[in-house]
Write an enzyme that holds these catalytic residues in place. Structure first.
Site, PDB file in Angstrom:
ATOM      1  N   LYS A 127       0.865  -1.179   0.000  1.00 21.06           N
ATOM      2  CA  LYS A 127       0.000   0.000   0.000  1.00 21.06           C
ATOM      3  C   LYS A 127       0.901   1.227   0.000  1.00 21.06           C
ATOM      4  CE  LYS A 127      -3.968  -2.126   2.002  1.00 21.06           C
ATOM      5  NZ  LYS A 127      -4.877  -2.090   3.118  1.00 21.06           N
ATOM      6  N   HIS A 130       1.552   7.156   2.461  1.00 29.93           N
ATOM      7  CA  HIS A 130       0.821   8.392   2.219  1.00 29.93           C
ATOM      8  C   HIS A 130       0.934   9.345   3.399  1.00 29.93           C
ATOM      9  CE1 HIS A 130      -2.177   6.754   4.856  1.00 29.93           C
ATOM     10  NE2 HIS A 130      -2.332   5.707   4.078  1.00 29.93           N
ATOM     11  N   HIS A 133       0.682   8.035   7.019  1.00 26.73           N
ATOM     12  CA  HIS A 133       1.848   7.384   7.614  1.00 26.73           C
ATOM     13  C   HIS A 133       2.916   8.388   7.989  1.00 26.73           C
ATOM     14  CE1 HIS A 133       0.210   3.751   5.532  1.00 26.73           C
ATOM     15  NE2 HIS A 133       0.290   3.389   6.796  1.00 26.73           N
TER      16      HIS A 133
END
Ligand code: ARG
Length: 569
Positions: A127, A130, A133
């Site tokens: 994933k 972004h 995080h």
């Protein structure tokens, strides 16, 4: 360390019976307005203990304070004892202390011999990394630096989300619609695209979900094809994360993610069983938390598979055994608060007294244009993209203002990345933030580049002084720093050690971030009002001492929130 509050509280305590120094220390306030003194004792807080009206207490104290080097005078104003410090003494003690302490100003050895585990960043494999995080990464990294500065031994763990049913979905999608070449070129973007496609297709064809489940079972059973695809996805993801970590200058001591605990859960489940904590519920195995006012903590699904909580419980026990931590800190979004409360409780019920050393450090949600981030729908802004835009923009500014700057690419990186981290750490962490390009790329006002720029300005003054042979030789006459700007700057610098401690105790880097803006503002006020490199040697030396102390405080503070402090910008 010179702590004027400590000295004043000692003095006051010697004049008041029945109250100890620490109590007085905690009561002392900083008046909102310097005309009301540098410190104030609100005497109504003593009124009950001393059985005297506040005004009387203030009056008695004002009369009882003897001549002393720290205090210039005291006033009693409607029940407050307002204390005016001897400015020159104060400035002398603070600046001497800072200059002597140097890079260690504000540090302590309170954490000596203690281990702190910090679980942060922890993105989910395949994933994208972004803006959500980023918060965990920035907060965790700053806490790491703050604890280390206070003498603790830190263990930073990137608890990768490298296990779970999403891998069944990803493998299914890859086998159906993906190919090696496309993944090698598109990397995480391609993996995300496959994941998104899986969800779109599964809505039309629910049998895909079964297929994904089967692939996950094969992965769990060690099927060779499933495992090698899984490993490959991890490799690709880690390579991309590493680029972001390099840009952010963030490091970890361990990358033991969820999958590391696959073969360690069985004994823990057995232990839960033996301690009589597991209950059957619709085929699943749970720990009942009704009496604690929470929904049950799921340990095993009805098909026998383990869950996020099962792994976290196992990981915590492993970490306790491995690191014997004083604290174990988890930095995640607030949406996971219940999860942590639940399994912390399970640890307590297992009889582990160290349950009280587990801390969840939640932060508010990040949204984009009012919408939640969601990998499934593709509503994400990649951190790498943000960082490179910020760097690009900083470089443009440097080209305009200071085109001959040496290593301008490195400086642009330090400031561009600094701007992003700083804005992330500026708000109280629990506050929700809405991502906006305009805000992130606006470097005016209370920003990282502003603080970095101020630091570089101080460096430049010190360089000029050195070039002119007017370097500070250590001695300075503090009585020459008599303006209110100078006094104000010294006062704020004196507060640094306390801010570091507060940031640590509250697990809240924003306390330091905001403080740095205040220091920068006070420095700039001083800088605009007063010439520093004046002909009068004594005055110049005194001001240089102040500049040097401000420079040190700014650079240490920037480092503690994870930023670089370039000397030239
Ligand atoms: N991987 C999780 C996420 O991205 C965060 C993991 C936090 N750490 C933990 N021990 N649960 O949401």
């Amino acid at each position: 360390m010179f702590d004027v509050k400590l000295e004043v509280s000692n003095l006051l305590a010697s004049k008041i019976s029945d109250v100890d120094q620490q109590q007085i220390y905690d009561m002392l306030e900083t008046p909102p307005n310097p005309e009301m003194g540098d410190l104030a004792l609100p005497c109504f807080k003593l009124s009950r203990i001393l059985r005297k009206p506040p005004v009387q207490i203030a009056q008695d104290l004002a009369a009882a304070i003897p001549e002393n080097e720290n205090i210039e005078r005291v006033e009693n104003v409607s029940g407050y004892l307002n204390i005016f410090l001897n400015k020159s003494q104060f400035i002398n003690k603070v600046l001497s202390h800072i200059l002597k302490a140097g890079e260690t100003y504000g540090s302590s050895d309170m954490g000596k011999g203690k281990n702190i585990v910090i679980d942060y960043s922890s993105p989910n494999i395949a994933k994208p990394f972004h803006v959500g995080h980023l918060r965990s990464t920035a907060i965790g990294n700053s806490l790491y630096r703050i604890f280390e500065f206070m003498g603790y031994n830190c263990i930073g763990i990137n608890y990768l989300g490298d296990w779970g049913t999403q891998f069944g979905k990803l493998i299914t999608a890859y086998k159906k619609w993906g190919n090696e070449q496309a993944v090698k070129e598109g990397l995480i973007k391609e993996l995300v695209a496959l994941y998104v496609k899986f969800h779109q297709e599964a809505e039309k064809d629910p049998s895909l979900e079964d297929e994904a489940r089967q692939w996950f079972v094969r992965l769990e059973q060690g099927d060779e094809e499933a495992r090698s695809l899984w490993k490959w996805f991890i490799e690709i993801s880690l390579e991309e994360y590493q680029k972001v970590y390099d840009l952010l200058d963030v490091k970890f001591d361990s990358y033991n993610g969820e999958s590391f605990f696959n073969d360690k859960m069985e004994p823990v489940i057995k232990e839960l069983e033996e301690k009589g904590l597991l209950k059957e519920s619709q085929g699943a195995r749970i720990v009942d938390l009704e009496e604690d006012g929470m929904p049950p903590c799921l340990i095993l699904k009805s098909d026998g598979s383990t869950l996020y909580a099962t792994r976290d419980i196992t990981a915590a026990i492993y970490r306790k055994n491995t690191y014997n931590f004083d604290k174990c800190i988890y930095v995640t979004g607030v949406s996971q608060s219940l999860h942590f409360r639940q399994w912390f409780k399970v640890i307590e019920k297992m009889g582990y007294e160290w349950h009280k050393d587990l801390y969840h450090v939640p932060f508010g949600t990040v949204s984009i244009g009012g919408e939640k981030l969601a990998t499934r729908t593709g509503n994400v802004v990649l951190l790498e993209e943000i960082l490179s835009k910020a760097i690009e923009k900083t470089l443009e500014t440097i080209e305009l203002k200071n085109p001959h700057l040496e290593n301008k690419h490195e400086v642009a990186k330090q400031m561009g990345v600094g701007a992003v981290i700083f804005s992330d750490l500026y708000s109280n962490r629990i506050k929700d933030v809405s991502f906006s390009w305009d805000e992130v790329l606006n470097f005016d006002g209370e920003t990282g580049p502003y603080v970095q720029y101020t630091h570089a300005r101080a460096c430049s003054v010190l360089r000029k002084a050195a070039d002119a042979g007017a370097e500070l030789d250590g001695a300075f006459d503090s009585s020459l720093l008599s303006s209110k700007e100078e006094y104000q700057l010294v006062k704020i610098l004196a507060g640094f050690p306390d801010k570091v401690k507060q940031a640590l105790e509250n697990l809240e880097p924003s306390i330091l971030t905001r403080y740095l803006v205040d220091v920068a503002q006070d420095f700039n006020r001083f800088y605009h009002e007063h010439s520093i490199l004046v002909d009068d040697e004594a005055l110049r030396n005194a001001r240089l001492a102040l500049v040097q102390a401000a420079k040190l405080t700014l650079s240490i503070g920037l480092r503690l929130i994870g930023l670089h402090a370039p000397e030239r910008v």
